[in-house]
Write a protein that holds these residues in place. Structure first.
Motif, PDB file in Angstrom:
ATOM      1  N   GLY A   1      17.155  22.493 -31.996  1.00 35.61           N
ATOM      2  CA  GLY A   1      16.407  21.998 -33.146  1.00 35.61           C
ATOM      3  C   GLY A   1      15.023  21.513 -32.752  1.00 35.61           C
TER       4      GLY A   1
ATOM      5  N   THR B   1      18.626  33.074 -41.016  1.00 37.30           N
ATOM      6  CA  THR B   1      19.046  32.869 -39.632  1.00 37.30           C
ATOM      7  C   THR B   1      18.404  33.893 -38.700  1.00 37.30           C
ATOM      8  OG1 THR B   1      21.175  31.991 -40.397  1.00 37.30           O
ATOM      9  CG2 THR B   1      21.035  32.678 -38.098  1.00 37.30           C
TER      10      THR B   1
ATOM     11  N   ILE C   1      20.209  22.776 -37.675  1.00 37.48           N
ATOM     12  CA  ILE C   1      20.972  22.827 -36.426  1.00 37.48           C
ATOM     13  C   ILE C   1      21.010  21.453 -35.766  1.00 37.48           C
ATOM     14  CG2 ILE C   1      20.986  23.764 -34.076  1.00 37.48           C
ATOM     15  CD1 ILE C   1      19.745  26.305 -35.214  1.00 37.48           C
TER      16      ILE C   1
ATOM     17  N   LEU D   1      24.108  29.979 -36.343  1.00 35.28           N
ATOM     18  CA  LEU D   1      22.890  29.332 -35.860  1.00 35.28           C
ATOM     19  C   LEU D   1      22.994  28.983 -34.379  1.00 35.28           C
ATOM     20  CD1 LEU D   1      22.378  26.903 -38.875  1.00 35.28           C
ATOM     21  CD2 LEU D   1      21.122  29.014 -38.429  1.00 35.28           C
ATOM     22  N   GLU D   2      24.225  28.812 -33.896  1.00 32.52           N
ATOM     23  CA  GLU D   2      24.424  28.457 -32.489  1.00 32.52           C
ATOM     24  C   GLU D   2      23.915  29.532 -31.535  1.00 32.52           C
ATOM     25  OE1 GLU D   2      27.088  25.761 -34.747  1.00 32.52           O
ATOM     26  OE2 GLU D   2      26.423  27.832 -34.910  1.00 32.52           O
TER      27      GLU D   2
ATOM     28  N   LEU E   1      22.737  21.930 -29.668  1.00 38.88           N
ATOM     29  CA  LEU E   1      22.205  22.155 -31.001  1.00 38.88           C
ATOM     30  C   LEU E   1      21.002  21.259 -31.272  1.00 38.88           C
ATOM     31  CD1 LEU E   1      25.560  22.383 -33.002  1.00 38.88           C
ATOM     32  CD2 LEU E   1      24.300  24.188 -31.824  1.00 38.88           C
TER      33      LEU E   1
END
Length: 452
Positions: free
Chosen positions: A376, A281, A157, A327-328, A372
């Motif tokens: 991370g 995920t 990400i 993933l967002e 993002l």
């Protein structure tokens, strides 16, 4: 009249509280709505990017934006009502690229035949999810690899955010720092620092405040392009896309043997990548939001995977590709999203996007990419739980963490971890630590790698 309106509002809040168990999950209606909005803003780019890829496969362009909006809204709404997890779904970028470049491009299938393969893979995933295979796979994955998946997804990400912000640029010779003289990069850095400062000060809604502020600041800086705004328009129809799968052509395009091998390869690739992308995920999202039940398992994992598999089948009926849990979603979880109410909020915004393509398109990557990067940072913290002193455990975890961002695929990271784990345990005489499913997964991953 005023009293009646307040009564209806109170009953509605009570319904949401009971249906989503907001208090039990440590959240409230306002937090969930903000979280859902944050998720939408960070993944709204898919409404422009996915149609852009799909039209390269020859799919009629007119209804693609409508189709992607419809699929994202429907799939996310399914999560909101069924899995009750704060996740959003849309046609996946990685498998869309595979569909366009490999299935239609290199292998020469038509887009209609490719969509038939997507439908078959969706059915396969429904059967796998509904059976005990899902549970066997989850129970068979070592804890260090599960933890590494979360960290790997976090790095993945962050890399996406760093590249889309321009802070890092990719060239043929590698990754390098971007040009900080560019206004877009400067705006990204501003958004990133603002986001980190607000989060460090525990400001509620830090991510969405930063995204909006950065978008507005981008106007005088010339980064937010207001010329893309073209008002409220009716979306194109999906008549040219609906129910166009060509199953007969898929099965009979080549001679029987090579055709069957190709179809098996396509379906195996789509199914395996999709299955482990989804599991990876969801594990990462659960870890970030502590979305576990009393047994320590991911809440409603089976329901979530069934939602994803089902919407993939629906997606193929509307001219689009395999869907993914994005993933967002972790950006929304970082804002406090813990239930399907956040997903409902995201789904509503995807629905509104039918008429807001102009507004969606003016939000610059410089405004959303910092979210993002921040996510991370938050997800990478789990690496402290991994046992790196034992190389048979630490090395597979390392491969999961590094291969995900470097190959731009969650599934490839899982593959590297599984294969290396089995080899290292066997080579060091510790085969008793390997669960049977790991042998099967290792063989399947090796087969997939050899076929592609």
């Amino acid at each position: 009249m005023e009293q009646e309106r307040h009564g209806k509002k109170r009953r509605f809040h009570e319904f949401l509280e009971n249906y989503y168990e907001l208090s039990k999950n440590g959240t409230d209606v306002k937090t969930e709505i903000i979280a859902g909005m944050t998720t939408f803003l960070t993944m709204a780019y898919v409404l422009a990017v996915i149609p852009g890829f799909l039209k390269e496969a020859g799919i009629p362009e007119g209804g693609l934006y409508t189709a992607v909006c419809l699929i994202a809204m429907t799939g996310t709404l399914m999560h909101a009502l069924f899995s009750k997890l704060p996740v959003a779904t849309a046609p996946g970028l990685g498998l869309t690229v595979f569909f366009v470049s490999t299935v239609v491009g290199r292998m020469g299938y038509t887009w209609q035949q490719g969509l038939a393969a997507v439908t078959i893979s969706g059915v396969v995933l429904v059967l796998v999810t509904a059976s005990s295979v899902r549970r066997i796979v989850l129970d068979g994955l070592p804890e260090n690899i599960k933890t590494a998946i979360t960290a790997g997804v976090g790095l993945f990400i962050a890399l996406i955010g760093l590249k889309s912000s321009g802070i890092i640029v990719a060239t043929e010779t590698g990754l390098f720092l971007g040009n900080f003289k560019e206004s877009s990069v400067q705006l990204s850095v501003f958004g990133l620092l603002l986001m980190l400062i607000l989060m460090a000060r525990n400001v509620k809604g830090a991510l969405i405040i930063s995204i909006i502020a950065t978008t507005l600041l981008g106007i005088p800086m010339g980064v937010t392009d207001l010329s893309k705004w073209h008002g409220f328009v009716l979306p194109g129809g999906v008549g040219d896309l609906f129910f166009k799968q060509d199953f007969k052509g898929l099965l009979g395009q080549k001679d029987v043997f090579s055709g069957l091998i190709n179809i098996v390869m396509i379906v195996l690739t789509i199914s395996m990548v999709d299955f482990f992308d989804k599991i990876g995920t969801l594990l990462a999202i659960a870890s970030k939001g502590k979305l576990y039940n009393e047994k320590g398992e991911v809440k409603n994992m089976k329901k979530a995977l069934l939602c994803e598999s089902s919407i993939t089948i629906i997606s193929s009926f509307f001219g689009a590709t395999t869907t993914s849990t994005y993933l967002e979603c972790t950006a929304g979880i970082a804002e406090g999203g813990r239930t399907g109410l956040a997903a409902f909020s995201t789904a509503v915004l995807f629905g509104v996007s039918f008429f807001l393509s102009g507004i969606v398109s003016i939000i610059p990557g410089a405004a959303t990419s910092p979210a993002l990067i921040v996510v991370g940072v938050l997800m990478l913290g789990v690496v402290t739980k991994i046992d790196f002193h034992d190389l048979t455990e630490g090395a597979p975890a390392f491969f999961a963490i590094t291969l995900m961002p470097f190959t731009m695929s969650v599934a490839e990271g899982v593959a590297g971890a599984v294969i290396s784990y089995v080899v290292l345990k066997l080579a060091t005489g510790r085969k008793k630590e390997i669960k049977p499913i790991m042998y099967i997964l290792a063989i399947l991953f090796i087969l997939k790698l050899s076929l592609t």
